[in-house]
Design a protein around this motif. Sequence first.
Motif, PDB file in Angstrom:
ATOM      1  N   GLY A 171       0.816  -1.207   0.000  1.00  0.00           N
ATOM      2  CA  GLY A 171       0.000   0.000   0.000  1.00  0.00           C
ATOM      3  C   GLY A 171       0.854   1.263   0.000  1.00  0.00           C
ATOM      4  N   LEU A 172       0.188   2.385   0.139  1.00  0.00           N
ATOM      5  CA  LEU A 172       0.875   3.672   0.051  1.00  0.00           C
ATOM      6  C   LEU A 172       1.835   3.897   1.209  1.00  0.00           C
ATOM      7  N   GLY A 173       1.503   3.358   2.376  1.00  0.00           N
ATOM      8  CA  GLY A 173       2.414   3.484   3.511  1.00  0.00           C
ATOM      9  C   GLY A 173       3.746   2.814   3.231  1.00  0.00           C
ATOM     10  N   ASP A 174       3.696   1.669   2.590  1.00  0.00           N
ATOM     11  CA  ASP A 174       4.915   0.941   2.226  1.00  0.00           C
ATOM     12  C   ASP A 174       5.740   1.740   1.223  1.00  0.00           C
ATOM     13  N   VAL A 175       5.073   2.366   0.253  1.00  0.00           N
ATOM     14  CA  VAL A 175       5.774   3.202  -0.737  1.00  0.00           C
ATOM     15  C   VAL A 175       6.472   4.363  -0.043  1.00  0.00           C
ATOM     16  N   ALA A 176       5.761   5.008   0.883  1.00  0.00           N
ATOM     17  CA  ALA A 176       6.334   6.150   1.590  1.00  0.00           C
ATOM     18  C   ALA A 176       7.565   5.739   2.395  1.00  0.00           C
ATOM     19  N   ILE A 177       7.505   4.567   3.039  1.00  0.00           N
ATOM     20  CA  ILE A 177       8.644   4.103   3.844  1.00  0.00           C
ATOM     21  C   ILE A 177       9.821   3.700   2.960  1.00  0.00           C
ATOM     22  N   ARG A 178       9.529   2.893   1.933  1.00  0.00           N
ATOM     23  CA  ARG A 178      10.614   2.358   1.088  1.00  0.00           C
ATOM     24  C   ARG A 178      11.314   3.438   0.290  1.00  0.00           C
ATOM     25  N   TYR A 179      10.527   4.326  -0.318  1.00  0.00           N
ATOM     26  CA  TYR A 179      11.111   5.334  -1.201  1.00  0.00           C
ATOM     27  C   TYR A 179      11.359   6.660  -0.481  1.00  0.00           C
ATOM     28  N   GLY A 180      10.354   7.111   0.266  1.00  0.00           N
ATOM     29  CA  GLY A 180      10.491   8.422   0.898  1.00  0.00           C
ATOM     30  C   GLY A 180      11.447   8.440   2.066  1.00  0.00           C
ATOM     31  N   TYR A 181      11.469   7.329   2.854  1.00  0.00           N
ATOM     32  CA  TYR A 181      12.305   7.309   4.058  1.00  0.00           C
ATOM     33  C   TYR A 181      13.653   6.631   3.803  1.00  0.00           C
ATOM     34  N   HIS A 182      13.633   5.393   3.318  1.00  0.00           N
ATOM     35  CA  HIS A 182      14.880   4.645   3.156  1.00  0.00           C
ATOM     36  C   HIS A 182      15.733   5.156   1.993  1.00  0.00           C
ATOM     37  N   ARG A 183      15.090   5.649   0.943  1.00  0.00           N
ATOM     38  CA  ARG A 183      15.860   6.110  -0.220  1.00  0.00           C
ATOM     39  C   ARG A 183      15.922   7.638  -0.309  1.00  0.00           C
ATOM     40  N   TYR A 184      15.398   8.311   0.687  1.00  0.00           N
ATOM     41  CA  TYR A 184      15.452   9.776   0.761  1.00  0.00           C
ATOM     42  C   TYR A 184      14.835  10.468  -0.454  1.00  0.00           C
ATOM     43  N   GLN A 185      13.766   9.891  -0.994  1.00  0.00           N
ATOM     44  CA  GLN A 185      13.088  10.496  -2.141  1.00  0.00           C
ATOM     45  C   GLN A 185      11.877  11.276  -1.613  1.00  0.00           C
ATOM     46  N   ALA A 186      12.132  12.527  -1.271  1.00  0.00           N
ATOM     47  CA  ALA A 186      11.095  13.353  -0.646  1.00  0.00           C
ATOM     48  C   ALA A 186       9.899  13.566  -1.564  1.00  0.00           C
ATOM     49  N   ASP A 187      10.146  13.610  -2.880  1.00  0.00           N
ATOM     50  CA  ASP A 187       9.035  13.822  -3.802  1.00  0.00           C
ATOM     51  C   ASP A 187       8.070  12.637  -3.799  1.00  0.00           C
ATOM     52  N   MET A 188       8.617  11.415  -3.670  1.00  0.00           N
ATOM     53  CA  MET A 188       7.757  10.237  -3.596  1.00  0.00           C
ATOM     54  C   MET A 188       6.953  10.239  -2.289  1.00  0.00           C
ATOM     55  N   MET A 189       7.597  10.635  -1.214  1.00  0.00           N
ATOM     56  CA  MET A 189       6.896  10.764   0.060  1.00  0.00           C
ATOM     57  C   MET A 189       5.745  11.768  -0.064  1.00  0.00           C
ATOM     58  N   LEU A 190       6.007  12.884  -0.700  1.00  0.00           N
ATOM     59  CA  LEU A 190       4.994  13.927  -0.859  1.00  0.00           C
ATOM     60  C   LEU A 190       3.814  13.425  -1.687  1.00  0.00           C
ATOM     61  N   VAL A 191       4.107  12.696  -2.759  1.00  0.00           N
ATOM     62  CA  VAL A 191       3.041  12.177  -3.621  1.00  0.00           C
ATOM     63  C   VAL A 191       2.138  11.212  -2.856  1.00  0.00           C
TER      64      VAL A 191
END
Length: 221
Positions: free
Chosen positions: A173-193
Amino acid sequence: MVFDAKTVSMLVKETWRTLYMVGLSSLISYLIGIPLGVALVVTDKDGIRPVPLFNKVAGVIVNLLRSVPFIILLAMVMPLTRAIVGKTIGANAAVVPLVIAAFPYISRMVEASLKEIDAGVIEAAKSMGASTWQIIFKVLLPESKPSLLVGAAISITTILGYSAMAGCVGAGGLGDVAIRYGYHRYQADMMLVTVVILVIIAQLIQEIFTRSSRRSDKRIR
């Protein structure tokens, strides 16, 4: 980050997975929470069929489950999740802790909605010889419908937040995307989306149930 077709496809897939988790867990939670909430009202000391022992035991169980933080509950119920689903990761596995976390909250929301009904309406139904079941299905639930719908908006939005948290333990789900990309890979734009998508879903839920509540409220017709 460039949002190519692969990224967009992943976001769409995980959005649907989030909606699946929220929809299924909300349905099951309400199938448990509504009868339990009704039972808490009916068996209360001032209810239409007082059963103090049941009311107290049920109330304690509901309060205990509501007191456990969801992230801890996720770990606590893993053995139960494995016994029911056969695994502890994935959307179906996430439904088990989501239901356990949500139905006590929903039962209290239902209880609060039913207790808003004027006692005079219930007394009038009793004086006309209405049975307990008739009072429940013809007085309590219909009269509390607007409040129940507002409560549903709050409850389902809360489940949406829980589902995002479940992404931390492999639910997807979206929470997993936010953790994997936004937190672990430091992709703030993915976290924002992902946050924007979750906010949009929450607003849609709120709007749908708020409008439904207004349409069902006899006081504003």
